[in-house]
Write an enzyme that holds these catalytic residues in place. Structure first.
Site, mmCIF file in Angstrom:
data_model
loop_
_atom_site.group_PDB
_atom_site.id
_atom_site.type_symbol
_atom_site.label_atom_id
_atom_site.label_comp_id
_atom_site.label_asym_id
_atom_site.label_seq_id
_atom_site.Cartn_x
_atom_site.Cartn_y
_atom_site.Cartn_z
ATOM 1 N N ARG A 303 0.843 -1.188 0.000
ATOM 2 C CA ARG A 303 0.000 0.000 0.000
ATOM 3 C C ARG A 303 0.877 1.236 0.000
ATOM 4 O O ARG A 303 1.930 1.243 0.634
ATOM 5 C CB ARG A 303 -0.896 0.025 1.256
ATOM 6 C CG ARG A 303 -1.848 -1.132 1.288
ATOM 7 C CD ARG A 303 -2.708 -1.095 2.523
ATOM 8 N NE ARG A 303 -3.521 -2.317 2.579
ATOM 9 C CZ ARG A 303 -4.297 -2.648 3.601
ATOM 10 N NH1 ARG A 303 -4.387 -1.840 4.628
ATOM 11 N NH2 ARG A 303 -4.989 -3.768 3.585
ATOM 12 N N LYS A 405 -17.808 -3.957 12.304
ATOM 13 C CA LYS A 405 -16.601 -4.705 12.657
ATOM 14 C C LYS A 405 -16.323 -4.696 14.148
ATOM 15 O O LYS A 405 -16.840 -3.867 14.884
ATOM 16 C CB LYS A 405 -15.403 -4.122 11.909
ATOM 17 C CG LYS A 405 -15.134 -2.666 12.263
ATOM 18 C CD LYS A 405 -13.832 -2.174 11.661
ATOM 19 C CE LYS A 405 -13.576 -0.730 12.043
ATOM 20 N NZ LYS A 405 -12.261 -0.239 11.666
#
Length: 578
Positions: A303, A405
């Site tokens: 990333r 989450k």
RNA sequence: GCCUCUGUAGCUCAGUCGGUAGAGCACAACCAUGGUAAGGUUGGGGUCAGCGGUUCAAAUCCGCUCGGAGGCUCCA
């Protein structure tokens, strides 16, 4: 009054005192804001010249004088107009005044020659501040109101306590943090390195670091098989089709490495593993009888992180996630979540993290998926956390756009929190990739998908472990478990034989055959934090004994070699620290 | 990216007023053969991050570039 409130008043008041000192020294300084924070305070200034570390001493001296003068903090409520007149030459304050809601009063606090726009509260007088219990720590840049487009102000950080002893304890704590810094330990223990010239944020694992990683991964793989997972391997690059379908090119492009062109197609290095696991799922049609699928991979992703955000192993550009994706029927959701959570806690405990806190993030405003699915999934998360008896906080609206989450944060040996595990629902990708399974009644239905990482990333996890143990890994993880130290050259051959024997037991062991004296060999093994040192000389050779020097300094002589082997096996099997 | 600090041997660092580099550790060779945290001697190793400028002279002063560290959420 709770101590915390008293401390934060002290710190906030210290910030005002610091602002007064800075104005004394640098007339014409524009002052911004100065709150109390965890362990201290700061104040943001727009100064006529850049500050140097030496300036902190001068400011400190002025602050001590102000404190010694014992002046009161006086609160005064004024009209907006008065306040604006008072702060006519303080543009940041004017902006703040305009931002105060109409229904709130505007209050000022004055101590000595300094008046600040401030909601308070403050201590009554500088007499309640201790001039030996604060310290200015650092100078930093900070954007006005935290916005990148705003001017950069100079921020001075300080810490303040009620008495000098507390200050000293805090300074010791800071020194401890520095000693445990994984970048420092990584170098000292020869575990890993980063090479700017070869690309920032990319980690090189040295043999000693690789042994620890190997131990982590071996354990991880074994436990995954035991817990009903299958391991998969997927490619490191994928064609743009994959990332367009997944939505990454729409939502995540700034965080991706730029494309490589080949055969008139663009290939992207993967920033996530999910689309690849989905391709495996899509390879054939699935029945409800096959579900759930639990597919795990130590998947290395890349990333693009901003250069200024990179930090040792904690924030890197290439890292390996201990990733898994679960494809489940709606009926299986509750059980699967609970199992994932249980598994997570088991893993964290195995590595020595006992103190775990959960954070549940719920539906944000902008999101995909049906509301009832969100509710059901969020409920499943809460139920699981409660069932495991975990303390948790709810982060309202903090979920990803694709699902709710649970994040698990652990506390390390010196009380710092680190986020490691994450369990995320995904209502988005099954839709985008049109995932289906055939249910009992023969109709096609959409499976739920759960992403999860237990350790987070191997790099970060390793960094946290390293700081948690301050480099002294428990034997099951330690790069070297046993160092054999012959007293003299006459013990070399025997030592090499012993090494073979211990190696056959599966231990990570080396014999120090250098020309150093025994004392130096012990010292070297000790600085590398090797858990067991075996001193081998005449006495040991004669009777198949070892003399064990433990990392902690304890010494046991004349142990039967077989007993030592059993002892170490036990410690490693039980994952004990010594 | 932006602000402050910072860049000297593999590592940790010293280098005064500008006079073209030092220590310890590590490494190599030799000596020493040793019982619980550094045995001794000798040696190799530097385009002082890079480029440009000032100067008779730059690691040192100035500018730019490239790294590294800390910070940039906690709203008067």
């Amino acid at each position: 009054m709770p101590n915390d409130d008293k401390l934060s008043m002290i710190r906030h008041s210290m910030a005002h005192v610091m602002a007064e000192a800075v104005l004394e020294i640098f007339p014409g300084t524009k002052i911004a804001i100065g709150p109390s924070i965890e362990n201290g305070f700061y104040y943001d200034f727009d100064l006529p010249r850049p500050l140097q570390d030496a300036d902190l001493e001068t400011i400190t001296e002025h602050m001590k004088n102000i404190i010694a003068s014992g002046v009161p903090f006086v609160r005064k409520e004024v009209s907006r107009e008065e306040a604006k007149k008072l702060f006519a030459d303080q543009p940041y304050k004017l902006e703040l005044i305009d931002a105060i809601p109409e229904n709130e009063t505007v209050s000022l606090y004055t101590q000595g020659n300094f008046t600040d726009l401030c909601r308070g509260p403050h201590v009554e007088s500088t007499k309640q501040l201790n001039k030996e219990a604060f310290k200015l720590l650092s100078i930093a840049g900070a954007y006005w109101r935290g916005k990148e487009t705003n001017p950069m102000l100079t921020r001075i950080y300080g810490t303040a306590w009620t008495n000098p002893k507390e200050l000293r304890l805090y300074m010791d704590h800071l020194a401890d943090i520095e000693k445990r810094d994984h970048r420092k330990l990584g170098k000292e223990l020869d575990l890993f390195s980063l090479h700017e010239e070869a690309g920032p944020g990319l980690v090189y694992w040295h043999p000693r670091g690789a042994r620890v990683r190997q131990a982590i991964e071996d354990f991880w793989r074994g436990e995954h098989y035991k817990n009903g997972y299958e391991l998969v391997y997927t490619p490191h690059v994928g064609r743009s089709w994959l990332w367009e379908t997944s939505g990454h090119l729409g939502f995540y492009k700034e965080s991706m490495y730029p494309p490589m062109e080949m055969d008139k197609a663009d290939y992207y290095v993967k920033p996530m593993n999910c689309p690849f696991h989905i391709m495996i799922y899509k390879n054939t049609k699935h029945s409800y009888r096959e579900l759930p699928f639990r597919w795990a991979e130590l998947g290395t992703v890349y990333r693009y992180e901003k250069a200024g955000a990179l930090h040792g192993l904690m924030r890197v550009r290439g890292f390996t996630q201990d990733d898994a994706h679960l494809f489940v029927t709606p009926e299986q959701m509750d059980d699967e979540i609970l199992e994932v959570l249980r598994f997570s806690l088991y893993m964290l405990h195995s590595f020595g993290f006992k103190d775990v806190h959960a954070y549940i993030s719920t539906k944000p405003e902008k999101s995909v998926g049906r509301v009832e699915d969100w509710d059901k999934a969020t409920e499943a998360l809460k139920k699981a956390v409660e069932k495991e008896g975990l303390a948790y906080d709810i982060d309202e609206g903090g979920g990803a756009f694709y699902g709710p989450k649970i994040d698990l944060k652990i506390k390390d040996a010196i009380g710092r929190e680190w986020q490691l595990s994450t369990v995320q629902f995904d209502f988005n990708l099954p839709e985008r990739f049109d995932l289906i399974f055939v249910d009992k009644d023969g109709t096609e239905k959409r499976p739920f998908m759960i992403h999860r990482a237990l350790l987070g990333s191997i790099e970060r996890f390793f960094g946290v472990l390293l700081e948690h143990y301050a480099g002294a890994f428990p034997p099951w993880l330690s790069p070297d478990q046993i160092a054999i130290i012959p007293v003299g050259e006459s013990a070399f051959d025997y030592s090499k034989e012993l090494e073979k024997r211990l190696r056959a037991e599966g231990f990570r062991v080396y014999t120090d055959l250098s020309s150093d004296r025994m004392n130096a060999k012990i010292r070297n093994a000790q600085t590398m934090k090797t858990p067991y040192m075996l001193i081998i000389g005449e006495k040991e050779m004669a009777d198949d004994l070892v003399s064990v020097r433990y990392r902690g300094g304890k010494q046991v002589n004349g142990v039967k070699t077989a007993d030592f082997i059993n002892e170490v096996h036990g410690v490693i099997d039980r994952k004990e620290q010594i």
